[in-house]
Design an enzyme around this catalytic site. Structure first.
Site, short mmCIF file in Angstrom:
data_model
loop_
_atom_site.label_atom_id
_atom_site.label_comp_id
_atom_site.label_asym_id
_atom_site.label_seq_id
_atom_site.Cartn_x
_atom_site.Cartn_y
_atom_site.Cartn_z
N ASP A 171 0.85 -1.19 0.00
CA ASP A 171 0.00 0.00 0.00
C ASP A 171 0.89 1.24 0.00
O ASP A 171 2.07 1.18 0.36
CB ASP A 171 -0.91 -0.03 1.24
N ASP A 187 -1.93 -0.70 5.90
CA ASP A 187 -2.19 -0.13 7.22
C ASP A 187 -3.64 0.25 7.46
O ASP A 187 -4.05 0.45 8.60
CB ASP A 187 -1.33 1.13 7.43
N ASP A 233 -7.24 -1.71 3.39
CA ASP A 233 -6.26 -2.77 3.12
C ASP A 233 -6.65 -4.10 3.76
O ASP A 233 -6.08 -5.14 3.41
CB ASP A 233 -4.87 -2.37 3.64
#
Length: 662
Positions: A340, A547, A551
């Site tokens: 990410d 995080d 996600d």
């Protein structure tokens, strides 16, 4: 820029899953029984060392056997009823066999290891379920529905239907997925897309349930039922990915059925066949018991667990929480990494990185701005923004303070969502905001286009209607992010893939900075899951690093999910298999390298245990292996593999893991 917000938004106050009522460790029956078995075992060991009578510590060992062994024994018997033989029952039989020949301590230790492993697995499952339930609280329980006659009523968000109109006031969370009918505001939708900055919303724009409204009021037409919102689908995806994920097993568990059946059949044959040909009962029973002990998988179990548990302890001391031995084993299997952007590779907060003046065209990327035109530009912009709570405004003010610039007095502060701020600075009107909202001369528009093409968020500064300059802000990469990316690429033989909900320009700029060749931007949570599954369909075992709430589904779907600890949402932390507590990116390749070393030690230990078992079994079958010697050989192999696995407890093991991939 944005208006002053009733509820602060942006990375510093990013909406995350609210605190959930987490299952306490000892609230689970498995944990209580494991704790009781461990306590009884330690107390028995202490009393034995202190020279207490045999009946005293014997009784305590019996308590450890009973409290830690009844659940796996019951599970093994249930499996037996279904005509399968698993390692649960085999471990109980081996523990009882050890006790029968006087090795009570060894059997109790095996029971405690097994009970503790089951308790940890149950606790991880319960906590994940708690967080999934807590995610639903992101969407407000009630909403303000506007009726046909224009009146307002507060109703449960769950009863909203497609076509309803809801009013979202400043600072409130959006109650349903829909489209803006009228109003102007900025909405922090980082929980859904991961974008680090609030997004301007006006008539015709889409909004999502659970996102946080800024200072403006919005009237929204509901376009999805509550059961079909993006937040609800995130919950469903996490649950589905968790339930359909391939069963996680340690190496020894993959052969447990065949080994268990083979051992039981061989023991029964070794006992029954000699008796059938007139062999003496006592000698035959002793030989069969010796065979069961030397062939039992105690050493094999300890061959697997100590290296993995030692690696878990070492990783924990250095800021990486690995949730189980299974996870530690899986980390070493990864062949591809998906990462990410916001809050993972970057800090998640915008910073001033470029300053362009309209008068000279000078570009300043960092450095001193203590005086001259550039210093004046930043000071004027910060003076206008000093009362703003927008993340970009706070970044401009912070940059001025870092450079110790004196800020002139400002009055008449006003802000407009999606446009920017306006204030009177030193008697002159200063505007700071979105370049698209102003009519700019060609040279200034060219500067804006250049900054935006480089992935910056451009902010124009005007004084008395004339451009004074342009500021470029960006979410900067974390320290050593490029090095972490390079090391992960070296370990897996392919560089990580960037998966982000942020805009393509910002994603491409970060990818260029970090040397990431593959970028997928503008992704919703379900699209991140699809990207992970696409990689796995190609035969890769994917480590997902993220995080945010958005996600969580991909963390659950990946072969192994790793979450950043400090800024991570509650759901991401609980869904992930491992957590980087200190947000040190270099710890991710290090823990992968440590896992690979642990797996190599497991293989070494299995070879050692296998050699001992083969030698002792051959001796027992071909000759007459004395029971004490068989026990000594069996326990000796157990001690050797145990000590070999404990090598990873040393700090040098972590330093060596950190150096891999250099």
């Amino acid at each position: 820029m944005s208006t002053t917000l009733t509820t602060p938004v942006g990375p510093a106050a990013r909406p995350t899953a609210p605190p959930v009522r987490r299952t306490r460790s000892l609230a689970l029956p498995e944990a209580r029984w494991a704790a009781a078995a461990t306590f009884a075992f330690l107390l028995a060991l202490l009393t034995q060392v202190l020279g207490a009578p045999g009946w005293a510590y014997g009784a305590l060992y019996a308590v450890a056997y009973a409290t830690g062994g009844w659940e796996p024994a019951w599970a093994g018997l249930r499996a037996l009823r279904e005509r399968t033989l698993d390692v649960d029952l085999l471990m109980i039989v081996a523990a009882l066999g050890a006790a029968a020949i006087g090795q009570v301590l060894d059997g109790a230790l095996l029971i405690v290891i097994f009970a503790t492993s089951g308790a940890l697995e149950a606790l991880a499952t319960a906590r994940t379920a708690d967080s999934v339930r807590g995610l639903l609280d992101l969407a407000p329980a009630t909403a303000c529905r506007v009726t046909a006659d224009g009146s307002e009523e507060t109703v449960p968000a769950a009863v909203l239907a497609v076509g309803d109109t809801v009013l979202v006031r400043p600072g409130e969370r959006v109650g349903a997925d829909g489209r803006v009918l009228d109003g102007l505001s900025e909405v922090d939708q980082s929980t859904i897309t991961g974008e680090p900055l609030p997004v301007a919303k006006a008539a015709g724009d889409e909004v999502f349930a659970g996102t946080l409204n800024g200072a403006g009021a919005l009237r929204i037409a509901v376009e999805r039922d509550s059961s079909d919102t993006v937040i609800a689908r995130i919950v469903a995806m996490v649950e589905e990915a968790s339930s359909t994920k391939a069963p996680t097993q340690l190496f020894i568990e993959k052969v447990e059925q065949r080994y268990a059946i083979g051992l039981v059949v061989a023991t029964l044959a070794l006992f029954a066949l000699p008796l059938a040909f007139g062999g003496p009962l006592t000698q035959t029973l002793l030989r069969a018991m010796t065979f069961m002990i030397v062939a039992s998988p105690c050493a094999v179990v300890l061959a697997t667990m100590p290296p993995l548990l030692s690696a878990i302890a070492t990783a924990g001391r250095h800021g990486v929480l690995v949730k189980s031995a299974v996870v530690m084993e899986r980390l070493g299997q990864v062949t591809a990494v998906a990462v990410d952007k916001t809050g993972t590779l970057t800090a998640g907060t915008p910073q001033l990185v470029d300053i362009r003046t309209a008068t000279t065209g000078d570009l300043l990327a960092g450095g001193s701005t203590s005086g001259g035109v550039i210093g004046e530009l930043l000071a004027v912009a910060a003076a206008a923004e000093v009362r703003s709570e927008h993340p970009l405004g706070r970044a401009v003010v912070a940059a001025a303070h870092e450079r110790a610039l004196p800020l002139p007095a400002s009055t008449g502060f006003a802000s407009t969502p999606g446009t920017g701020v306006r204030a009177v600075v030193d008697g002159r009107v200063v505007e700071v905001g979105n370049p698209a909202r102003f009519s700019l001369p060609p040279e200034t528009a060219a500067v804006v286009a250049e900054l935006e093409s480089a992935g910056r968020t451009a902010v124009v500064v005007l004084r008395d209607g004339l451009p004074l300059g342009v500021l470029g802000l960006a979410d900067r990469p974390r320290e050593l992010a490029a090095e972490a990316v390079r090391r992960l690429g070296a370990l897996t033989a392919r560089l990580p893939v960037l998966l982000t909900g942020d805009n393509p320009r910002a994603a491409a700029a970060l990818a260029a900075d970090l040397g990431l060749p593959q970028v997928r931007a503008g992704l919703l949570p379900q699209q991140k899951v699809a990207a992970v599954r696409e990689l796995e369909a190609q035969g890769e075992r994917v480590l997902m690093l993220g995080d945010g709430v958005n996600d969580a589904p991909s963390l659950a779907a990946a072969h192994c999910g790793v979450a950043m600890g400090r800024a991570g949402s509650d759901l991401a932390l609980e869904t992930a298999d491992a957590v980087v507590v200190r947000d040190e990116l270099l710890a991710v390749p290090a823990v992968v390298a440590l896992s690979r070393r642990a797996r190599r030690l497991v293989v070494q230990n299995l070879v050692i245990a296998g050699v001992f078992i083969a030698t002792l079994v051959t001796w027992d079958l071909a000759g007459a292996l004395p029971l004490p010697l068989g026990v000594a050989g069996h326990e000796g192999s157990t001690v050797i593999v145990g000590l070999n696995g404990l090598r990873l407890l040393r700090d040098s093991a972590w330093r060596r893991a950190l150096s891999e991939g250099n």
